[in-house]
Motif scaffolding. Structure first.
Motif, PDB file in Angstrom:
ATOM      1  N   VAL A 127       0.831  -1.208   0.000  1.00 27.77           N
ATOM      2  CA  VAL A 127       0.000   0.000   0.000  1.00 27.77           C
ATOM      3  C   VAL A 127       0.866   1.258   0.000  1.00 27.77           C
ATOM      4  CG1 VAL A 127      -1.963  -1.051   1.166  1.00 27.77           C
ATOM      5  CG2 VAL A 127      -0.123  -0.086   2.533  1.00 27.77           C
ATOM      6  N   THR A 128       0.196   2.385  -0.294  1.00 25.29           N
ATOM      7  CA  THR A 128       0.850   3.686  -0.204  1.00 25.29           C
ATOM      8  C   THR A 128       0.795   4.193   1.231  1.00 25.29           C
ATOM      9  OG1 THR A 128      -1.216   4.850  -0.658  1.00 25.29           O
ATOM     10  CG2 THR A 128       0.122   4.212  -2.555  1.00 25.29           C
ATOM     11  N   ASP A 129       1.482   5.296   1.497  1.00 25.01           N
ATOM     12  CA  ASP A 129       1.459   5.885   2.838  1.00 25.01           C
ATOM     13  C   ASP A 129       0.037   6.233   3.266  1.00 25.01           C
ATOM     14  OD1 ASP A 129       4.181   5.698   3.272  1.00 25.01           O
ATOM     15  OD2 ASP A 129       4.609   7.679   2.447  1.00 25.01           O
ATOM     16  N   THR A 130      -0.755   6.792   2.357  1.00 25.84           N
ATOM     17  CA  THR A 130      -2.101   7.224   2.724  1.00 25.84           C
ATOM     18  C   THR A 130      -3.039   6.051   2.992  1.00 25.84           C
ATOM     19  OG1 THR A 130      -2.653   7.381   0.372  1.00 25.84           O
ATOM     20  CG2 THR A 130      -1.929   9.410   1.470  1.00 25.84           C
ATOM     21  N   GLY A 131      -2.749   4.889   2.388  1.00 25.97           N
ATOM     22  CA  GLY A 131      -3.611   3.725   2.590  1.00 25.97           C
ATOM     23  C   GLY A 131      -3.132   2.783   3.675  1.00 25.97           C
ATOM     24  N   ARG A 132      -1.974   3.080   4.274  1.00 24.94           N
ATOM     25  CA  ARG A 132      -1.352   2.156   5.215  1.00 24.94           C
ATOM     26  C   ARG A 132      -2.194   1.931   6.473  1.00 24.94           C
ATOM     27  NH1 ARG A 132       2.550   4.957   5.858  1.00 24.94           N
ATOM     28  NH2 ARG A 132       1.854   5.845   7.819  1.00 24.94           N
ATOM     29  N   THR A 133      -2.670   3.009   7.111  1.00 29.41           N
ATOM     30  CA  THR A 133      -3.421   2.855   8.356  1.00 29.41           C
ATOM     31  C   THR A 133      -4.724   2.106   8.112  1.00 29.41           C
ATOM     32  OG1 THR A 133      -2.461   4.903   9.198  1.00 29.41           O
ATOM     33  CG2 THR A 133      -4.408   4.079  10.323  1.00 29.41           C
ATOM     34  N   LYS A 134      -5.390   2.408   6.979  1.00 23.76           N
ATOM     35  CA  LYS A 134      -6.633   1.703   6.653  1.00 23.76           C
ATOM     36  C   LYS A 134      -6.361   0.213   6.455  1.00 23.76           C
ATOM     37  CE  LYS A 134      -9.556   3.817   4.032  1.00 23.76           C
ATOM     38  NZ  LYS A 134     -10.253   4.392   2.855  1.00 23.76           N
ATOM     39  N   ARG A 138      -8.009  -2.834   8.672  1.00 22.87           N
ATOM     40  CA  ARG A 138      -8.708  -4.018   8.140  1.00 22.87           C
ATOM     41  C   ARG A 138      -8.039  -5.310   8.622  1.00 22.87           C
ATOM     42  NH1 ARG A 138      -8.919  -0.978   3.170  1.00 22.87           N
ATOM     43  NH2 ARG A 138      -7.186  -2.210   2.342  1.00 22.87           N
ATOM     44  N   TYR A 139      -6.733  -5.304   8.615  1.00 25.30           N
ATOM     45  CA  TYR A 139      -5.960  -6.465   9.096  1.00 25.30           C
ATOM     46  C   TYR A 139      -6.309  -6.774  10.558  1.00 25.30           C
ATOM     47  CZ  TYR A 139      -1.548  -8.717  10.710  1.00 25.30           C
ATOM     48  OH  TYR A 139      -0.594  -9.531  11.274  1.00 25.30           O
ATOM     49  N   SER A 140      -6.361  -5.751  11.388  1.00 25.69           N
ATOM     50  CA  SER A 140      -6.700  -5.938  12.801  1.00 25.69           C
ATOM     51  C   SER A 140      -8.163  -6.325  12.973  1.00 25.69           C
ATOM     52  CB  SER A 140      -6.396  -4.663  13.588  1.00 25.69           C
ATOM     53  OG  SER A 140      -5.023  -4.328  13.522  1.00 25.69           O
ATOM     54  N   TYR A 326       2.122   3.508  12.508  1.00 28.49           N
ATOM     55  CA  TYR A 326       3.096   4.536  12.895  1.00 28.49           C
ATOM     56  C   TYR A 326       4.521   3.999  12.819  1.00 28.49           C
ATOM     57  CZ  TYR A 326       5.268   8.325  15.546  1.00 28.49           C
ATOM     58  OH  TYR A 326       6.065   9.377  15.939  1.00 28.49           O
ATOM     59  N   VAL A 327       4.732   2.809  13.332  1.00 28.59           N
ATOM     60  CA  VAL A 327       6.078   2.213  13.303  1.00 28.59           C
ATOM     61  C   VAL A 327       6.551   2.028  11.867  1.00 28.59           C
ATOM     62  CG1 VAL A 327       7.440   0.156  13.847  1.00 28.59           C
ATOM     63  CG2 VAL A 327       5.857   1.074  15.546  1.00 28.59           C
ATOM     64  N   MET A 328       5.668   1.508  11.000  1.00 29.38           N
ATOM     65  CA  MET A 328       6.041   1.301   9.606  1.00 29.38           C
ATOM     66  C   MET A 328       6.310   2.627   8.882  1.00 29.38           C
ATOM     67  SD  MET A 328       6.127  -2.014   9.028  1.00 29.38           S
ATOM     68  CE  MET A 328       6.953  -1.982  10.634  1.00 29.38           C
ATOM     69  N   ALA A 329       5.662   3.709   9.351  1.00 31.51           N
ATOM     70  CA  ALA A 329       5.785   5.007   8.676  1.00 31.51           C
ATOM     71  C   ALA A 329       7.076   5.738   9.009  1.00 31.51           C
ATOM     72  CB  ALA A 329       4.596   5.896   9.042  1.00 31.51           C
ATOM     73  N   VAL A 330       7.589   5.556  10.203  1.00 31.78           N
ATOM     74  CA  VAL A 330       8.726   6.372  10.647  1.00 31.78           C
ATOM     75  C   VAL A 330      10.068   5.668  10.466  1.00 31.78           C
ATOM     76  CG1 VAL A 330       7.344   7.734  12.261  1.00 31.78           C
ATOM     77  CG2 VAL A 330       8.437   5.622  13.064  1.00 31.78           C
ATOM     78  N   VAL A 331      10.089   4.513   9.780  1.00 29.50           N
ATOM     79  CA  VAL A 331      11.347   3.838   9.474  1.00 29.50           C
ATOM     80  C   VAL A 331      11.453   3.664   7.963  1.00 29.50           C
ATOM     81  CG1 VAL A 331      11.329   2.608  11.679  1.00 29.50           C
ATOM     82  CG2 VAL A 331      10.401   1.487   9.645  1.00 29.50           C
ATOM     83  N   THR A 332      12.654   3.342   7.479  1.00 31.39           N
ATOM     84  CA  THR A 332      12.845   3.109   6.053  1.00 31.39           C
ATOM     85  C   THR A 332      12.303   1.733   5.663  1.00 31.39           C
ATOM     86  OG1 THR A 332      15.023   2.110   6.341  1.00 31.39           O
ATOM     87  CG2 THR A 332      14.931   4.523   6.114  1.00 31.39           C
TER      88      THR A 332
END
Length: 398
Positions: A127-134, A138-140, A326-332
């Motif tokens: 997914v893209t950054d904007t779709g990551r949390t969504k 869904r996964y949760s 959040y964790v996936m977003a703030v790391v490479t």
């Protein structure tokens, strides 16, 4: 014909796994009490399970940057199969302790397992950054709904008694079912396309430029995990059994609705995070859940205790998809498997100490204290998280 995305197989595998975790978490205290073990021994088993998961997750984090994630997920599914078969066949406490430590039994019925960092890494690249949390919501959601169904299925051993199968045999049959769910999950993991590691050969590093961020998050998550270990689902079930003499069927029904409320909080968390941010969503939903847990510990009647616990269930898991995102977003990208591992490890390692302490408190008849300690420590964690990370924004919030 449209090709099925890898995320679909991961969602289905997670559903099967969490269904197994859902009934195992409720059945564990009943199983050990039926075998003649004390509440303290139940707590020690939970501690061994979480400690073993932590060590396995560390290994997965180190291997995740170097090996194909599909192979590691297949290995984890094989371990789940072996764990279910072993629990069904063994009654000796020492051996059960070893199996709990080395296997995949999860007393928390949550996202604490060796599967999580690998699945997070695979999902994030879809997914893209904007779709990551969504995506994580869904996964949760899928996992929580499956765990709720699993909790409801924990009443199966009682339902089999009228047809001549005693409760202990019925519980063992459920562990065999747990192994079969691991087998089905492995078949789904086998459908994920192979993908070479992202890092250049010979230069794989567990963590790089994001090391300080990950370590700071891991330290905070360790406090949250230690607090949560006092009320992992197996121990909360034990508390209800001992304080209110709840039956297995009643407990399964309660944990089903608790799981449903948790599940539908995930899409709400994704929506809320788009308006107030990931960190604010984590903190401002978590604190009220702790404020509901603490009076539940002192509730004089079962209906009041269950009502407060259901309020907690509706709020306490909203930080799960937001935390993962959040964790996936703030790391490479290269660090994602390792970051997921090193922030998941404290959720097992720190939590591993508290179930044994909770079991000791139960044994000493201080039944309210585990819930009170959990609530107070979780509030402290939330305030520290807000202070430390409110200014570090993920890409979609900048």
């Amino acid at each position: 014909m449209q090709q099925i995305r890898p995320a679909t197989f991961l969602f289905a595998a997670r559903a099967l796994r969490d269904m197994g975790d859902g009934f195992v978490a409720v059945l564990l205290p009943v199983y050990f009490l039926a075998l003649g073990f004390a509440p303290l021994q139940v707590g020690i088993i939970a501690t061994a399970s979480l400690l073993g998961s932590a060590l396995l997750t560390i290994g997965v984090g180190l291997l995740g940057a170097r090996y194909d994630h599909r192979q590691l997920l297949l290995a984890a599914a094989s371990l789940m199969i072996a764990t279910g078969v072993a629990f069904a066949a063994v009654q000796d406490y020492a051996l059960l302790l070893v199996i709990a430590f080395a296997g995949t039994i999860n007393p928390s019925a949550g996202s604490v397992s060796i599967f999580v960092p690998l699945e997070h890494a695979v999902l994030t690249r879809e997914v893209t950054d904007t779709g990551r949390t969504k995506m994580f919501a869904r996964y949760s959601l899928v996992g929580a709904l499956a765990a709720a169904v699993g909790a409801l299925a924990s009443a199966t051993p009682d339902l089999l008694v009228p047809v001549g199968l005693d409760q202990l045999t019925g519980i063992k049959a459920m562990f065999v079912l747990y192994a079969l769910l691991g087998l089905l999950g492995g078949l789904l993991y086998a459908r994920i396309p192979q993908r070479p590691p992202t890092v250049v050969s010979g230069t794989a590093s567990a963590l790089g430029p994001s090391r300080n961020i990950v370590f700071k998050l891991a330290a905070l998550f360790s406090l949250d995990a230690f607090a949560g270990g006092f009320v992992v689902q197996s121990l909360l079930a034990l508390w209800l059994f001992e304080k209110f003499d709840l039956s297995l069927s009643e407990a399964g029904f309660f944990f089903f609705w608790s799981g449903v409320l948790s599940a539908f909080s995930f899409p709400v968390a994704a929506w809320l995070s788009r308006h107030i941010g990931l960190i604010n969503t984590m903190v401002f939903t978590h604190i009220p859940s702790s404020l509901a847990l603490m009076p539940a510990a002192l509730a004089p009647t079962l209906p009041l205790a269950l009502a407060l616990l259901l309020v907690r269930a509706a709020l306490s898991q909203m930080d799960v998809p937001t935390r993962s995102s959040y964790v996936m977003a703030v790391v490479t990208e290269v660090e994602r498997a390792a970051a997921a591992s090193f922030t998941s490890v404290p959720r097992s390692l720190a939590a591993a100490a508290s179930p044994a302490l909770a079991g000791a408190l139960f044994a000493a008849s201080f039944r309210a204290w585990p819930l009170l300690i959990c609530g107070a420590l979780k509030i402290a964690y939330d305030l520290l998280l807000l202070m430390q990370f409110r200014h570090l924004k993920p890409p979609e919030e900048r």
